[in-house]
Every structure is written in structure tokens, then in C-alpha cells.
Write an enzyme that holds these catalytic residues in place. Structure first.
Site, PDB file in Angstrom:
ATOM      1  CB  THR A  97      32.114  21.568  84.289  1.00  0.00           C
ATOM      2  OG1 THR A  97      33.537  21.679  84.291  1.00  0.00           O
ATOM      3  CG2 THR A  97      31.706  20.315  85.040  1.00  0.00           C
ATOM      4  CB  SER A 136      38.912  16.221  81.565  1.00  0.00           C
ATOM      5  OG  SER A 136      38.775  17.530  82.086  1.00  0.00           O
ATOM      6  CB  THR A 137      34.955  19.751  81.259  1.00  0.00           C
ATOM      7  OG1 THR A 137      33.865  19.109  81.923  1.00  0.00           O
ATOM      8  CG2 THR A 137      34.473  21.014  80.555  1.00  0.00           C
ATOM      9  CG  ASN A 138      39.565  21.180  81.794  1.00  0.00           C
ATOM     10  OD1 ASN A 138      38.449  21.706  81.828  1.00  0.00           O
ATOM     11  ND2 ASN A 138      40.369  21.129  82.841  1.00  0.00           N
ATOM     12  CB  THR A 183      37.777  59.315  45.669  1.00  0.00           C
ATOM     13  OG1 THR A 183      37.887  60.586  45.023  1.00  0.00           O
ATOM     14  CG2 THR A 183      38.241  58.216  44.702  1.00  0.00           C
ATOM     15  CB  SER A 314       7.641  54.063  55.145  1.00  0.00           C
ATOM     16  OG  SER A 314       7.074  55.038  55.995  1.00  0.00           O
ATOM     17  CB  SER A 315       4.214  52.313  59.225  1.00  0.00           C
ATOM     18  OG  SER A 315       4.868  53.320  59.993  1.00  0.00           O
ATOM     19  CE  LYS A 320      12.017  56.040  53.233  1.00  0.00           C
ATOM     20  NZ  LYS A 320      12.814  54.925  53.746  1.00  0.00           N
TER      21      LYS A 320
END
Length: 480
Positions: A97, A136-138, A183, A314-315, A320
């Protein structure tokens, strides 16, 4: 400031605000997520309101000036205008609503401006008496949700087609690259990299078809059903004409549900669509995980393919580069799967004639559609399209694996191949080299058995093993 009143009393709002007292109360009552409604949902709701205004004009419920102003305001909203006026949190009580009233108030106050009047002049044009007339909202909320879902499905269909195309291009490009199949993460039999990517393409093809068929599940709407699907409070002419106007405005293949009570009370069509999205997410999760594994390393992993390098990984570790797009895809897929669980629970928790938790369902479903549309395009364009194969490494892994052993079983038998393989391992030789040294199979014949043509052929024929079959059967006495 201006003052507005409702059944609970009076409140002050900024003079130029297009939202009204109902929206203000919802903002105060539901400061939950800090988020806003999806733009696609606001657009869809505005189109629903425009269709209703056109219908009310047609049946004499609104005069031309008011209907025209409401439709014009709704078109502005649908085009993305006044987005800052939609303030309600997606997580809200009242089965939607608050959302309905936010749309009603913005449409009404903008219509008042277009008519040369000030926002809040509801005696002349009201959010409830005019914008929400015969609704209506519904019935409007689930209808808007279906319209928004259908609009987003169009984007997702196109994105899925692009991803399928990207995998098919790689299927063709890698058709000649023989590699080891696996697999349970252990060496299995050979195939081509093209066949592996072809399996990805086929899975996405199924998703593309399922997503295309989603529109059939949600094209029936409950507009005109008002509060519980009986149409109470709406003229019969409105109920039969409103969806026709909405179909024209949206360009979507909408139809009125045959049983409006059912369409108002039950949310299972959304569960079905969400389930299809979850199936797509499952494929995306599996495929993105496979690509991470195939590209792993590069020095110590499988390293059979190379993903596009998009950013430093990477820091602290220079050089990387991480598989950031597959990881983004995987996280998005997990979110969509979680959203599906939410949609399923919400649908099951609906009670009697409406679903009180529909806002949570709406936000979850629309989030899944939007996330999938965006991440699918990113996956296709920033990852799959740029994948390359390390052909020498793939060939090296095939030659150093036991793949040739399985290929020889139909010709030499399981026991003899096991014996030859044990000998090769004991001598520290690749199986192909040991076979040639033992006079069992020439290196050229072994290469032919592992050729791309041989991998792509379904099953084998006797001629494939002609050189092997000319040798006397192995009895086991040779080992003694």
C-alpha cells in the site's frame, strides 16, 4: 511548507514535494534497508496508473482535463522523471500500500502542477479519488510487478542470447584443441576444448529458451480485481477495458486473468519464474567455477585457458591476476538462488485472499532479473569473448596423462592396458612412448587415436583400431 491530513491527523510537508502524507508516514514507519524501489517497478506502476486513467476517461469516470494531466504525469514518471520523489523502502508492511500511495501522490501532485495548481490541492485532483479511482493496491501492485518483470525479462533474453553466442564462438575456435577431461577433479578421458565450451553453450541455450517462456507464466494480470479479485468498487466496463489500455501502453502481451480471485491470492507464477532464474544461476555458478579452475595457476594449476586480465589481483603479490569476472558471476548466482528461496517462502506464506509479504517477493524477484541481466552481459563481453587456449600445454597434459589408456581399452582390453600402464609408470615413461618402445603402437597411431577428429566422433568403429587389432590377443602369459 504545506499541510496534508489523513485519518490519523495532519502533517506538514515541503511545499513543492510531489509525495504526500501517506508517503511521509511510510518513510517514518519503515526506515529498514535504506534502499529504494527499482526504477523498472516505478515505471511499470506509472504505466498501470496511466492505463487506469485512460480507462476512466473512456467510461466517464474522469473528465478529459484531469485524465490528460494524470496520464501526462505518469508518462513523465515512466520516463524516469521525479525519481527523487519515490521514497518508500522496499521492505514495508501493508502488502504494498505504501508503494501504491507513493505513486498515487506523485502522479496527483505532478498532474496538479500541469493543470496550473499547487501540490496538495486534493479537493481539485486527489491521489485517492482520481489517480486511484476504481483500483486497489491488491490489483495494481501485482500487475505492476508483472509488467516490470516482463520488461526486465526482455533485457535478460537479449543478454542470455549474447552469452550463448560467445560460448558458441569459442566452441568453434577451440574445436581442434585436444585436452584431458576430468571427473571428480581426476584425469579422465580426452575431449576437445571446443566440446567443453559447446557444453557450456548448450546449457545456456536451455536457459535462453526457459527465460523466453517465462513471459507465458506472468502475462495474465489481476488489474480490475480491486481488493480481493471480485471487482468490488469498480464498474464492469473498467474491469474489462483497463488491461486493454495497459497492453497498448506497455507493448506487452498482457491479458486479464480468467479468475481474478486466484490471481489476487496466489503468487505461484512468480515462484515459477524465479525457479527458472535460479536454474540459470545454477548454470552460471557451475560454468564460472569451471572457468576459474581451467584457468588456475598459471604455473601450478591447470592453466589450459587464459582469461582476460582486467585488474591487479593482489596488493602484496606482484603480477597476480585473479579471475574477477567469474567470481562476480558466482556471487551473483548465489544471490539469485537465495532470492528464489525467499520468493518461494513468501508465496507459501500468503494468507487467504492476498499475500501480505508481496513487497519482499517483488524486491527479490526484480533484483534477480536485474542482476542476471547485468552480470550475463559482463560475463559474455568481459570474460568469455576474450578467453584464449594454451594449446601446447593442453597437448602436453594429454600426452602425460592416462587418457590414451582408456582410448585403447576397446582394442586391447582392460587388463592388458592396465599392465602396459603399470609398466610405463614403473619406467617413468609416458604411455605413448612406452607403447612405441614395446612395439604395441606407433607414436603416429597413438596421435591418430587422440586427434580432434577422433574426439568429435561419437563412438568408435573397428577401423579406428586396425593397427592394434592386428596384434595377437593378450593372455597375461606375456607378463610371466
Amino acid at each position: 511548507m504545506r499541510q496534508e491530513s489523513d485519518a490519523l491527523g495532519a502533517r506538514e510537508l515541503p511545499e513543492g514535494a510531489l509525495y504526500g502524507i501517506h508517503t511521509l508516514r511510510a518513510v517514518e514507519n519503515f526506515p529498514v534497508s535504506g534502499g529504494r524501489l527499482f526504477p523498472e517497478f516505478i515505471k511499470a506502476y506509472a504505466l498501470v496508473k496511466a492505463a487506469c486513467a485512460e480507462t476512466n476517461l473512456e467510461i466517464g469516470g474522469l473528465d478529459a482535463a484531469k485524465a490528460g494531466a494524470i496520464v501526462a504525469a505518469c508518462r513523465e514518471i515512466a520516463d524516469g522523471g521525479h525519481a527523487d520523489q519515490f521514497l518508500v523502502d522496499p521492505y514495508q508492511g501493508g502488502a504494498g500500500t505504501s508503494t501504491n500511495m507513493n505513486v498515487n501522490e506523485v502522479a496527483a501532485n505532478r498532474a496538479l502542477q500541469l493543470l496550473g495548481r499547487a501540490p496538495g490541492d486534493y479537493a481539485f485532483l486527489s491521489p485517492l479519488e482520481h489517480v486511484n479511482l476504481h483500483q486497489s493496491t491488491n490489483d495494481t501492485y501485482p500487475t505492476a510487478l508483472k509488467v516490470a518483470s516482463l520488461l526486465l525479462l526482455k533485457d535478460l533474453e537479449a543478454a542470455t542470447a549474447r552469452l550463448q553466442e560467445a560460448f558458441q564462438e569459442k566452441e568453434s575456435a577451440f574445436a581442434h584443441v585436444v585436452k584431458v577431461g576430468r571427473t571428480e577433479c581426476m584425469d579422465a578421458v580426452p575431449l576437445t576444448l571446443g566440446m567443453e565450451f559447446g557444453a557450456f553453450a548448450e546449457a545456456i541455450s536451455r536457459d535462453r529458451w526457459r527465460i523466453f517462456k517465462c513471459r507465458e507464466r506472468i502475462k495474465q494480470v489481476s488489474l480490475g480485481g480491486t481488493a480481493i479479485g471480485t471487482g468490488l468498487g469498480a464498474p464492469r466496463e473498467f474491469i474489462f477495458r483497463a488491461v486493454e489500455h495497459l497492453r497498448v501502453l506497455t507493448g506487452l502481451p498482457l491479458s486479464r486473468a480468467e479468475n481474478l480471485v486466484d490471481a489476487t491470492a496466489n503468487a505461484d507464477p512468480f515462484v515459477e519464474v524465479s525457479g527458472i532464474l535460479s536454474a540459470f544461476a545454477a548454470n552460471l555458478l557451475k560454468i564460472s567455477s569451471d572457468l576459474r579452475l581451467l584457468a588456475s595457476g598459471p604455473a601450478t594449476g591447470l592453466g589450459e585457458i587464459r582469461l582476460p586480465a582486467l585488474q591487479a589481483g593482489s596488493s602484496i603479490m606482484p603480477g597476480k591476476v585473479n579471475p574477477v569476472v567469474p567470481e562476480c558471476v558466482g556471487q551473483t548466482a548465489l544471490r539469485v538462488m537465495a532470492n528464489h528461496q525467499t520468493v518461494t517462502l513468501v508465496a507459501g506464506l500468503g494468507q487467504l485472499q492476498i499475500n501480505q509479504f508481496l513487497p519482499l517477493l517483488a524486491h527479490s524477484l526484480l533484483e534477480s532479473l536485474r542482476l542476471l541481466s547485468r552480470v550475463t552481459r559482463i560475463f559474455a563481453d568481459k570474460c568469455v569473448a576474450g578467453i584464449t587456449a594454451d594449446e601446447p600445454h593442453c597437448r602436453e597434459l594429454v600426452e602425460n596423462s592416462h587418457a590414451l589408456a582408456t582410448v585403447l581399452v576397446p582394442a586391447l582390453g582392460y587388463e592388458r592396458v592396465s599392465h602396459l600402464l603399470a609398466e610405463a609408470d614403473a619406467k617413468g615413461l609416458p604411455l605413448a612412448e612406452h607403447l612405441e618402445a614395446s612395439g604395441v603402437l606407433t607414436r603416429d597411431a597413438a596421435a591418430a587415436l587422440l586427434s580432434p577428429r577422433r574426439m568429435r566422433k561419437l563412438g568408435y568403429e573397428a577401423g579406428d583400431y586396425e593397427e592394434c587389432l592386428r596384434r595377437p590377443p593378450w593372455t597375461g602369459e606375456e607378463e610371466k
